[in-house]
Write an enzyme that holds these catalytic residues in place. Structure first.
Site, PDB file in Angstrom:
ATOM      1  N   GLU A 197       0.819  -1.245   0.032  1.00 46.24           N
ATOM      2  CA  GLU A 197       0.088   0.130  -0.174  1.00 46.24           C
ATOM      3  C   GLU A 197       0.821   1.361  -0.072  1.00 46.24           C
ATOM      4  O   GLU A 197       0.757   1.975  -0.816  1.00 46.24           O
ATOM      5  CB  GLU A 197      -0.582   0.088   1.341  1.00 46.24           C
ATOM      6  CG  GLU A 197      -1.789  -1.135   1.386  1.00 46.24           C
ATOM      7  CD  GLU A 197      -1.406  -2.201   2.073  1.00 46.24           C
ATOM      8  OE1 GLU A 197      -0.160  -2.651   1.887  1.00 46.24           O
ATOM      9  OE2 GLU A 197      -1.949  -2.763   3.072  1.00 46.24           O
TER      10      GLU A 197
ATOM     11  N   CYS B  91       0.192   1.495   7.204  1.00 43.86           N
ATOM     12  CA  CYS B  91      -0.502   1.801   6.163  1.00 43.86           C
ATOM     13  C   CYS B  91      -1.795   2.743   6.133  1.00 43.86           C
ATOM     14  O   CYS B  91      -2.240   3.299   5.563  1.00 43.86           O
ATOM     15  CB  CYS B  91      -0.826   0.563   5.316  1.00 43.86           C
ATOM     16  SG  CYS B  91       0.982  -0.035   4.777  1.00 43.86           S
TER      17      CYS B  91
HETATM   18  N1  THU Z   1       2.232  -6.474   4.116  1.00 41.05           N
HETATM   19  C1  THU Z   1       1.560  -5.703   3.061  1.00 41.05           C
HETATM   20  O1  THU Z   1       2.352  -5.492   2.275  1.00 41.05           O
HETATM   21  N2  THU Z   1       0.328  -5.016   3.338  1.00 41.05           N
HETATM   22  C2  THU Z   1      -0.445  -5.419   4.331  1.00 41.05           C
HETATM   23  O2  THU Z   1      -1.565  -4.736   4.150  1.00 41.05           O
HETATM   24  C3  THU Z   1      -0.164  -6.515   5.322  1.00 41.05           C
HETATM   25  C4  THU Z   1       1.310  -6.943   5.223  1.00 41.05           C
HETATM   26  C5  THU Z   1       3.392  -7.103   4.044  1.00 41.05           C
HETATM   27  C6  THU Z   1       4.491  -6.822   4.652  1.00 41.05           C
HETATM   28  C7  THU Z   1       5.390  -8.036   4.792  1.00 41.05           C
HETATM   29  O3  THU Z   1       6.050  -8.182   3.590  1.00 41.05           O
HETATM   30  C8  THU Z   1       4.354  -9.039   4.648  1.00 41.05           C
HETATM   31  O4  THU Z   1       3.202  -8.565   4.079  1.00 41.05           O
HETATM   32  C9  THU Z   1       4.098  -9.969   5.841  1.00 41.05           C
HETATM   33  O5  THU Z   1       3.863  -9.004   6.996  1.00 41.05           O
END
Ligand code: THU
Length: 124
Positions: free
Chosen positions: A54, A88
């Site tokens: 995000e 985020c």
């Molecule tokens: N992550 C995201 O990119 N967006 C989310 O809404 C939740 C978590 C990623 C961070 C990390 O690379 C992986 O997901 C596990 O936490």
């Protein structure tokens, strides 16, 4: 629901660099001008440096000179539509993105406002 935005987030998810968590996430934001910017999660061996999909998408738009947003879509392979992390949510609040579309790869969606996702978020 912005189907094109969902498809863009799904496509961006394929670029996720998630060798540590193996949890691939894609995101796409539509700007007020109608343009789409995408992002995926990018992890690091120093885990805390990882960036969520995000924020990558929002920062790509801002880096290109766009600061007004219509919607954001985030997608992951989860049972329920993926729930964004607190950091985020704070960034979504900063840019007042009116429509946050949470999705999973099956196409299930839930739509929220930043206020619903982060009540009493920090502002200056
Ligand atoms: N992550 C995201 O990119 N967006 C989310 O809404 C939740 C978590 C990623 C961070 C990390 O690379 C992986 O997901 C596990 O936490």
């Amino acid at each position: 629901m912005d189907k094109e935005l969902f498809e863009a987030a799904l496509a961006a998810r394929r670029n996720a660099y998630a060798p540590y968590s193996k949890f691939a996430v894609g995101a796409a934001v539509r700007t007020a001008a109608g343009n789409i910017f995408t992002g995926c999660n990018v992890e690091n061996a120093s885990y805390g440096l990882s960036c969520c999909a995000e924020r990558c998408a929002i920062f790509a738009a801002v880096g290109a000179g766009e600061r007004e947003f219509a919607a954001l879509c985030v997608v992951a392979d989860t049972k329920e539509p993926v729930s964004p992390c607190g950091a985020c949510r704070q960034v979504m609040t900063e840019f007042k993105i009116p429509e946050i579309i949470l999705a999973n790869t099956n196409g299930d969606v839930k739509i929220y406002t930043p206020q619903e996702l982060l009540p009493y978020g920090f502002t200056l």
